[in-house]
Enzyme design. Structure first.
Site, PDB file in Angstrom:
ATOM      1  N   TYR A 165      16.254   7.098  -2.888  1.00 13.23           N
ATOM      2  CA  TYR A 165      15.087   6.979  -1.994  1.00 13.23           C
ATOM      3  C   TYR A 165      15.517   7.001  -0.518  1.00 13.23           C
ATOM      4  O   TYR A 165      15.033   7.841   0.248  1.00 13.23           O
ATOM      5  CB  TYR A 165      14.313   5.698  -2.320  1.00 13.23           C
ATOM      6  CG  TYR A 165      12.843   5.913  -2.667  1.00 13.23           C
ATOM      7  CD1 TYR A 165      12.182   7.087  -2.344  1.00 13.23           C
ATOM      8  CD2 TYR A 165      12.107   4.912  -3.301  1.00 13.23           C
ATOM      9  CE1 TYR A 165      10.852   7.271  -2.663  1.00 13.23           C
ATOM     10  CE2 TYR A 165      10.760   5.087  -3.619  1.00 13.23           C
ATOM     11  CZ  TYR A 165      10.148   6.262  -3.292  1.00 13.23           C
ATOM     12  OH  TYR A 165       8.830   6.435  -3.603  1.00 13.23           O
ATOM     13  N   GLU A 172      14.475  13.926   4.853  1.00 17.92           N
ATOM     14  CA  GLU A 172      13.137  14.319   5.331  1.00 17.92           C
ATOM     15  C   GLU A 172      12.999  14.064   6.840  1.00 17.92           C
ATOM     16  O   GLU A 172      12.538  14.935   7.590  1.00 17.92           O
ATOM     17  CB  GLU A 172      12.061  13.539   4.568  1.00 17.92           C
ATOM     18  CG  GLU A 172      11.993  13.937   3.097  1.00 17.92           C
ATOM     19  CD  GLU A 172      11.066  13.046   2.272  1.00 17.92           C
ATOM     20  OE1 GLU A 172      10.132  12.457   2.825  1.00 17.92           O
ATOM     21  OE2 GLU A 172      11.285  12.950   1.038  1.00 17.92           O
TER      22      GLU A 172
HETATM   23  C1  LIG Z   1      -0.374  13.946   6.035  1.00 19.79           C
HETATM   24  C2  LIG Z   1       0.984  13.449   6.339  1.00 19.79           C
HETATM   25  C3  LIG Z   1       1.475  12.449   5.360  1.00 19.79           C
HETATM   26  C4  LIG Z   1       2.721  11.813   5.824  1.00 19.79           C
HETATM   27  C5  LIG Z   1       2.994  10.573   5.082  1.00 19.79           C
HETATM   28  C6  LIG Z   1       4.223   9.911   5.527  1.00 19.79           C
HETATM   29  C7  LIG Z   1       4.598   8.868   4.530  1.00 19.79           C
HETATM   30  C8  LIG Z   1       5.939   8.406   4.680  1.00 19.79           C
HETATM   31  C9  LIG Z   1       6.472   7.467   3.631  1.00 19.79           C
HETATM   32  C10 LIG Z   1       6.819   8.100   2.316  1.00 19.79           C
HETATM   33  C11 LIG Z   1       8.271   8.223   2.112  1.00 19.79           C
HETATM   34  C12 LIG Z   1       8.506   9.002   0.814  1.00 19.79           C
HETATM   35  C13 LIG Z   1       9.844   9.571   0.799  1.00 19.79           C
HETATM   36  C14 LIG Z   1      10.135  10.305  -0.479  1.00 19.79           C
HETATM   37  O1  LIG Z   1       9.517  11.572  -0.485  1.00 19.79           O
HETATM   38  C15 LIG Z   1      11.575  10.416  -0.652  1.00 19.79           C
HETATM   39  C16 LIG Z   1      11.953  10.602  -2.077  1.00 19.79           C
HETATM   40  O2  LIG Z   1      11.210  10.688  -2.996  1.00 19.79           O
HETATM   41  S1  LIG Z   1      13.588  10.684  -2.318  1.00 19.79           S
HETATM   42  C17 LIG Z   1      13.786  10.647  -4.087  1.00 19.79           C
HETATM   43  C18 LIG Z   1      13.783   9.272  -4.663  1.00 19.79           C
HETATM   44  N1  LIG Z   1      12.449   8.858  -4.991  1.00 19.79           N
HETATM   45  C19 LIG Z   1      12.124   8.058  -6.050  1.00 19.79           C
HETATM   46  O3  LIG Z   1      12.951   7.629  -6.819  1.00 19.79           O
HETATM   47  C20 LIG Z   1      10.702   7.686  -6.239  1.00 19.79           C
HETATM   48  C21 LIG Z   1      10.030   8.674  -6.900  1.00 19.79           C
HETATM   49  N2  LIG Z   1       8.618   8.390  -6.918  1.00 19.79           N
HETATM   50  C22 LIG Z   1       8.033   7.689  -7.846  1.00 19.79           C
HETATM   51  O4  LIG Z   1       8.647   7.183  -8.747  1.00 19.79           O
HETATM   52  C23 LIG Z   1       6.532   7.656  -7.840  1.00 19.79           C
HETATM   53  O5  LIG Z   1       6.068   8.533  -6.948  1.00 19.79           O
HETATM   54  C24 LIG Z   1       5.941   6.289  -7.654  1.00 19.79           C
HETATM   55  C25 LIG Z   1       4.449   6.407  -7.452  1.00 19.79           C
HETATM   56  C26 LIG Z   1       6.562   5.583  -6.461  1.00 19.79           C
HETATM   57  C27 LIG Z   1       6.266   5.610  -8.992  1.00 19.79           C
HETATM   58  O6  LIG Z   1       5.609   4.500  -9.229  1.00 19.79           O
HETATM   59  P1  LIG Z   1       4.984   4.184 -10.670  1.00 19.79           P
HETATM   60  O7  LIG Z   1       4.151   3.004 -10.455  1.00 19.79           O
HETATM   61  O8  LIG Z   1       4.352   5.396 -11.288  1.00 19.79           O
HETATM   62  O9  LIG Z   1       6.244   3.752 -11.506  1.00 19.79           O
HETATM   63  P2  LIG Z   1       6.615   4.012 -12.992  1.00 19.79           P
HETATM   64  O10 LIG Z   1       7.343   5.285 -13.098  1.00 19.79           O
HETATM   65  O11 LIG Z   1       7.355   2.786 -13.411  1.00 19.79           O
HETATM   66  O12 LIG Z   1       5.239   4.158 -13.800  1.00 19.79           O
HETATM   67  C28 LIG Z   1       4.310   3.082 -14.026  1.00 19.79           C
HETATM   68  C29 LIG Z   1       3.635   3.274 -15.381  1.00 19.79           C
HETATM   69  O13 LIG Z   1       2.888   4.481 -15.403  1.00 19.79           O
HETATM   70  C30 LIG Z   1       3.430   5.360 -16.383  1.00 19.79           C
HETATM   71  N3  LIG Z   1       3.406   6.710 -15.841  1.00 19.79           N
HETATM   72  C31 LIG Z   1       3.453   7.047 -14.549  1.00 19.79           C
HETATM   73  N4  LIG Z   1       3.431   8.369 -14.413  1.00 19.79           N
HETATM   74  C32 LIG Z   1       3.373   8.876 -15.665  1.00 19.79           C
HETATM   75  C33 LIG Z   1       3.349  10.196 -16.191  1.00 19.79           C
HETATM   76  N5  LIG Z   1       3.396  11.272 -15.400  1.00 19.79           N
HETATM   77  N6  LIG Z   1       3.292  10.324 -17.524  1.00 19.79           N
HETATM   78  C34 LIG Z   1       3.266   9.261 -18.352  1.00 19.79           C
HETATM   79  N7  LIG Z   1       3.287   7.983 -17.911  1.00 19.79           N
HETATM   80  C35 LIG Z   1       3.344   7.806 -16.591  1.00 19.79           C
HETATM   81  C36 LIG Z   1       4.832   4.858 -16.616  1.00 19.79           C
HETATM   82  O14 LIG Z   1       5.333   5.214 -17.866  1.00 19.79           O
HETATM   83  C37 LIG Z   1       4.653   3.377 -16.479  1.00 19.79           C
HETATM   84  O15 LIG Z   1       4.082   2.875 -17.686  1.00 19.79           O
HETATM   85  P3  LIG Z   1       4.274   1.371 -18.159  1.00 19.79           P
HETATM   86  O16 LIG Z   1       3.454   0.522 -17.240  1.00 19.79           O
HETATM   87  O17 LIG Z   1       3.794   1.368 -19.559  1.00 19.79           O
HETATM   88  O18 LIG Z   1       5.736   1.065 -18.059  1.00 19.79           O
END
Ligand SMILES: CCCCCCCCCCCCC[C@@H](O)CC(=O)SCCNC(=O)CCNC(=O)[C@H](O)C(C)(C)COP(=O)(O)OP(=O)(O)OC[C@H]1O[C@@H](n2cnc3c(N)ncnc32)[C@H](O)[C@@H]1OP(=O)(O)O
Length: 243
Positions: A165, A172
């Site tokens: 992250y 970015e």
């Molecule tokens: C208009 C201009 C906009 C400008 C905005 C500026 C914003 C600046 C701040 C943002 C910075 C972001 C930077 C970023 O882009 C950098 C990177 O990503 S670098 C790479 C590293 N990143 C990561 O590791 C994070 C990746 N991201 C995520 O994991 C997700 O997006 C996030 C929403 C953060 C994940 O959270 P989530 O709550 O979904 O976590 P879980 O994975 O534990 O899931 C929770 C439960 O939901 C189930 N789930 C979720 N998605 C699915 C799916 N597709 N299919 C099936 N099930 C899914 C999951 O299994 C969990 O279930 P349970 O509760 O039973 O465990």
């Protein structure tokens, strides 16, 4: 309650349960398809980047070579906001929305629009980091839905982000920073006064605001993931605030 009314209530309950089961079977089938497609998409991106680098021996041109596939799969991720909104995944719409919007913004309004930044090392940094993260994340969801989740994928999903992250954010932010001089010089996406709408917009300052918005927003995503990690890997019961 009269026996006729009781029978009616039982029947209604059964019909509702049946509807719920059908709905959840459809949702599971859709999510399985979606996650497999996304894992495959990011794997294709990883292979294409590796092949380009091995053949050409330089990172220059990597972005151009994968731009179409990247735009397609990263834009497809918009559906994730929909998944949360309709309640088929238990995730906050806001957290997912911020994550997806920032990625789409990086792809379409920075890297795709500003040719001069495409060969920056910072682009390769965030591309590699996104790719590793997404292959892990989507394969985690897929195996979990299929009830065959290997521990190393679960471990990777909830540990790699600790380093990935911040690295992704650095890539970015450095890319947006590198874009600033070109944006200022070209006046792209900006609206100067006077014009018929009587509004002005300066993309240069907008980008500075976007960069500053990482300061309050990124920690929220990071701490959300740390909470998920504690819940999934250490079995802690987390009471989430309404996000
Ligand atoms: C208009 C201009 C906009 C400008 C905005 C500026 C914003 C600046 C701040 C943002 C910075 C972001 C930077 C970023 O882009 C950098 C990177 O990503 S670098 C790479 C590293 N990143 C990561 O590791 C994070 C990746 N991201 C995520 O994991 C997700 O997006 C996030 C929403 C953060 C994940 O959270 P989530 O709550 O979904 O976590 P879980 O994975 O534990 O899931 C929770 C439960 O939901 C189930 N789930 C979720 N998605 C699915 C799916 N597709 N299919 C099936 N099930 C899914 C999951 O299994 C969990 O279930 P349970 O509760 O039973 O465990």
């Amino acid at each position: 309650m009269a026996s006729g009314e009781e029978d009616g209530a039982v029947e209604e309950k059964e019909t509702n349960n049946k509807k719920k089961r059908t709905k959840s079977a459809i949702a599971t089938a859709w999510l399985t398809f979606y996650n497999i497609a996304m894992t495959a998409g990011w794997l294709v991106l990883a292979l294409a980047m590796a092949r380009y680098y091995l053949q050409k021996g330089t990172h220059k041109g990597v972005y151009r070579s994968i731009a179409r596939t990247l735009k397609f799969f990263q834009t497809f991720a918009v559906l994730e906001v929909g998944h949360c909104a309709i309640g088929i995944v238990r995730t906050s719409v806001i957290v997912t929305g911020v994550q997806v919007c920032s990625r789409i913004f990086m792809v379409w309004f920075i890297t795709n629009s500003i040719r001069q930044v495409q060969n920056q090392e910072s682009v390769i940094l965030f591309l590699v980091v996104w790719t590793v993260t997404e292959i892990t994340r989507y394969s985690f969801y897929t195996f979990k839905l299929l009830n065959h989740l290997p521990y190393f994928i679960k471990w990777a999903r909830y540990n790699l982000f600790i380093v990935m992250y911040p690295l992704g954010v650095i890539g970015e932010l450095m890319t947006i920073y590198a874009a600033l001089p070109y944006v200022r010089r070209s006046g792209m996406y900006s609206l100067r006064l006077p014009n018929k709408y009587n509004v002005s917009f300066d993309y240069y300052y907008f980008l500075i605001i976007v960069m500053l918005s990482y300061i309050p927003l990124f920690p929220q995503l990071y701490f959300h993931m740390l909470r998920q990690r504690r819940r999934v890997l250490h079995g802690e019961v987390i009471v989430e605030k309404d996000e």
